[in-house]
Write a protein that holds these residues in place. Structure first.
Motif, PDB file in Angstrom:
ATOM      1  N   MET A   1       0.824  -1.184   0.000  1.00 19.20           N
ATOM      2  CA  MET A   1       0.000   0.000   0.000  1.00 19.20           C
ATOM      3  C   MET A   1       0.873   1.254   0.000  1.00 19.20           C
ATOM      4  N   LYS A   2       1.991   1.248   0.762  1.00 18.61           N
ATOM      5  CA  LYS A   2       2.874   2.393   0.816  1.00 18.61           C
ATOM      6  C   LYS A   2       3.508   2.657  -0.541  1.00 18.61           C
ATOM      7  N   LYS A   3       3.814   1.582  -1.286  1.00 19.92           N
ATOM      8  CA  LYS A   3       4.426   1.758  -2.600  1.00 19.92           C
ATOM      9  C   LYS A   3       3.437   2.400  -3.559  1.00 19.92           C
ATOM     10  N   LYS A   4       2.153   2.044  -3.442  1.00 22.15           N
ATOM     11  CA  LYS A   4       1.127   2.630  -4.301  1.00 22.15           C
ATOM     12  C   LYS A   4       0.987   4.122  -4.000  1.00 22.15           C
ATOM     13  N   ASN A   5       0.971   4.489  -2.708  1.00 17.62           N
ATOM     14  CA  ASN A   5       0.865   5.908  -2.334  1.00 17.62           C
ATOM     15  C   ASN A   5       2.078   6.682  -2.821  1.00 17.62           C
ATOM     16  N   ALA A   6       3.265   6.104  -2.668  1.00 21.47           N
ATOM     17  CA  ALA A   6       4.484   6.766  -3.123  1.00 21.47           C
ATOM     18  C   ALA A   6       4.440   6.948  -4.634  1.00 21.47           C
ATOM     19  N   PHE A   7       3.934   5.924  -5.364  1.00 24.35           N
ATOM     20  CA  PHE A   7       3.825   6.015  -6.824  1.00 24.35           C
ATOM     21  C   PHE A   7       2.900   7.168  -7.218  1.00 24.35           C
ATOM     22  N   PHE A   8       1.753   7.310  -6.554  1.00 25.24           N
ATOM     23  CA  PHE A   8       0.801   8.374  -6.882  1.00 25.24           C
ATOM     24  C   PHE A   8       1.369   9.757  -6.531  1.00 25.24           C
ATOM     25  N   ILE A   9       2.119   9.847  -5.451  1.00 20.30           N
ATOM     26  CA  ILE A   9       2.731  11.123  -5.076  1.00 20.30           C
ATOM     27  C   ILE A   9       3.765  11.531  -6.121  1.00 20.30           C
ATOM     28  N   VAL A  10       4.608  10.582  -6.560  1.00 22.52           N
ATOM     29  CA  VAL A  10       5.612  10.861  -7.583  1.00 22.52           C
ATOM     30  C   VAL A  10       4.922  11.235  -8.890  1.00 22.52           C
ATOM     31  N   LEU A  11       3.873  10.530  -9.244  1.00 21.66           N
ATOM     32  CA  LEU A  11       3.123  10.831 -10.465  1.00 21.66           C
ATOM     33  C   LEU A  11       2.515  12.234 -10.390  1.00 21.66           C
ATOM     34  N   LEU A  12       1.922  12.571  -9.266  1.00 23.06           N
ATOM     35  CA  LEU A  12       1.314  13.889  -9.075  1.00 23.06           C
ATOM     36  C   LEU A  12       2.372  14.987  -9.162  1.00 23.06           C
ATOM     37  N   LEU A  13       3.521  14.788  -8.539  1.00 25.32           N
ATOM     38  CA  LEU A  13       4.605  15.771  -8.607  1.00 25.32           C
ATOM     39  C   LEU A  13       5.096  15.949 -10.043  1.00 25.32           C
ATOM     40  N   ASN A  14       5.223  14.848 -10.791  1.00 22.23           N
ATOM     41  CA  ASN A  14       5.648  14.946 -12.196  1.00 22.23           C
ATOM     42  C   ASN A  14       4.640  15.747 -13.016  1.00 22.23           C
ATOM     43  N   ILE A  15       3.375  15.530 -12.784  1.00 22.66           N
ATOM     44  CA  ILE A  15       2.334  16.282 -13.506  1.00 22.66           C
ATOM     45  C   ILE A  15       2.426  17.770 -13.169  1.00 22.66           C
ATOM     46  N   VAL A  16       2.632  18.076 -11.906  1.00 17.13           N
ATOM     47  CA  VAL A  16       2.766  19.484 -11.483  1.00 17.13           C
ATOM     48  C   VAL A  16       3.985  20.112 -12.134  1.00 17.13           C
ATOM     49  N   PHE A  17       5.112  19.427 -12.157  1.00 20.59           N
ATOM     50  CA  PHE A  17       6.330  19.963 -12.776  1.00 20.59           C
ATOM     51  C   PHE A  17       6.148  20.164 -14.272  1.00 20.59           C
ATOM     52  N   ILE A  18       5.488  19.254 -14.924  1.00 20.05           N
ATOM     53  CA  ILE A  18       5.227  19.389 -16.366  1.00 20.05           C
ATOM     54  C   ILE A  18       4.328  20.609 -16.611  1.00 20.05           C
ATOM     55  N   PHE A  19       3.326  20.783 -15.785  1.00 20.29           N
ATOM     56  CA  PHE A  19       2.425  21.931 -15.919  1.00 20.29           C
ATOM     57  C   PHE A  19       3.205  23.243 -15.735  1.00 20.29           C
ATOM     58  N   ILE A  20       4.062  23.295 -14.725  1.00 15.97           N
ATOM     59  CA  ILE A  20       4.870  24.497 -14.475  1.00 15.97           C
ATOM     60  C   ILE A  20       5.800  24.750 -15.650  1.00 15.97           C
ATOM     61  N   TYR A  21       6.414  23.696 -16.187  1.00 14.67           N
ATOM     62  CA  TYR A  21       7.327  23.831 -17.318  1.00 14.67           C
ATOM     63  C   TYR A  21       6.607  24.440 -18.525  1.00 14.67           C
ATOM     64  N   PHE A  22       5.438  23.930 -18.865  1.00 22.89           N
ATOM     65  CA  PHE A  22       4.698  24.463 -20.010  1.00 22.89           C
ATOM     66  C   PHE A  22       4.204  25.891 -19.744  1.00 22.89           C
ATOM     67  N   PHE A  23       3.845  26.189 -18.534  1.00 21.04           N
ATOM     68  CA  PHE A  23       3.432  27.548 -18.174  1.00 21.04           C
ATOM     69  C   PHE A  23       4.586  28.533 -18.375  1.00 21.04           C
ATOM     70  N   MET A  24       5.803  28.115 -17.976  1.00 24.75           N
ATOM     71  CA  MET A  24       6.971  28.979 -18.146  1.00 24.75           C
ATOM     72  C   MET A  24       7.289  29.191 -19.614  1.00 24.75           C
ATOM     73  N   ILE A  25       7.156  28.157 -20.423  1.00 27.80           N
ATOM     74  CA  ILE A  25       7.424  28.281 -21.859  1.00 27.80           C
ATOM     75  C   ILE A  25       6.426  29.257 -22.491  1.00 27.80           C
ATOM     76  N   GLU A  26       5.158  29.152 -22.135  1.00 27.44           N
ATOM     77  CA  GLU A  26       4.140  30.059 -22.678  1.00 27.44           C
ATOM     78  C   GLU A  26       4.408  31.500 -22.242  1.00 27.44           C
ATOM     79  N   SER A  27       4.834  31.681 -21.005  1.00 26.34           N
ATOM     80  CA  SER A  27       5.139  33.028 -20.511  1.00 26.34           C
ATOM     81  C   SER A  27       6.303  33.628 -21.275  1.00 26.34           C
ATOM     82  N   GLU A  28       7.339  32.809 -21.543  1.00 26.32           N
ATOM     83  CA  GLU A  28       8.491  33.296 -22.301  1.00 26.32           C
ATOM     84  C   GLU A  28       8.089  33.663 -23.725  1.00 26.32           C
TER      85      GLU A  28
END
Length: 185
Positions: A1-28
């Motif tokens: 169960m802990k591995k599943k939670n860790a997987f979802f947290i890592v997945l969520l963080l990756n999605i957030v970082f990708i969103f921030i990356y694309f936001f920065m590119i659009e701003s530039e």
């Protein structure tokens, strides 16, 4: 169960970082689409704007209105019959220390009351409260003026006919008439 939670947290963080990356590119991209400004061009542009005639009839009317209203009023004479709203005085003594005396109306539990605050500027020119007095007390001002000189004075008045004006160093710099048109001089 802990591995599943860790997987979802890592997945969520990756999605957030990708969103921030694309936001920065659009701003530039949006910033790169703005026109380039060369050094000195801002001042040249302002000179062109400032030197031209007023294009708006409304602005011209306000200006002519202000000049007309200003010439109709004898502000020095009006001061005698008008209410002093506030007054700020900066007094410098011979050793270079600057005091500020401020007269104004403050809000209290039973309505407004007159208040005087004396400030003393520190080495950086920041005003620190020196004394607080109830009422418009000129005792401190007279005491400071014995050895000092006024280097700045600002006053605001309201006349019986609802004319508000502000004076800096004995020059009217702003007034507002009863029809609510504000004039800056």
């Amino acid at each position: 169960m802990k591995k599943k939670n860790a997987f979802f947290i890592v997945l969520l963080l990756n999605i957030v970082f990708i969103f921030i990356y694309f936001f920065m590119i659009e701003s530039e991209k949006k910033l790169s689409e703005l026109p380039k400004v060369e050094p000195g061009s801002i001042n040249d542009h302002n000179k062109i704007i400032d030197s031209g005639p007023l294009e708006s009839k409304e602005n011209t009317n306000v200006t002519s209105y202000c000049l007309e209203e200003f010439s109709k009023n004898n502000f020095k004479e009006l001061e005698r019959s008008s209410e002093l709203l506030w007054r700020n005085i900066h007094i410098e003594n011979p050793s270079g220390i600057v005091y500020r005396v401020r007269y104004f109306y403050d809000d209290g539990p039973n309505g407004q009351f007159k208040k005087t605050i004396v400030y003393k500027e520190n080495d950086e020119g920041f005003p620190l409260i020196h004394k607080k007095l109830v009422g418009f007390s000129d005792i401190e001002e007279k005491s400071l003026l014995k050895n000092g000189k006024i280097i700045w004075e600002e006053r605001a008045f309201n006349s019986p006919n609802d004319l508000y004006w502000r004076v800096i160093n004995n020059k009217v710099v702003e007034f507002k008439s009863k029809n609510q048109k504000q004039c800056n001089l």
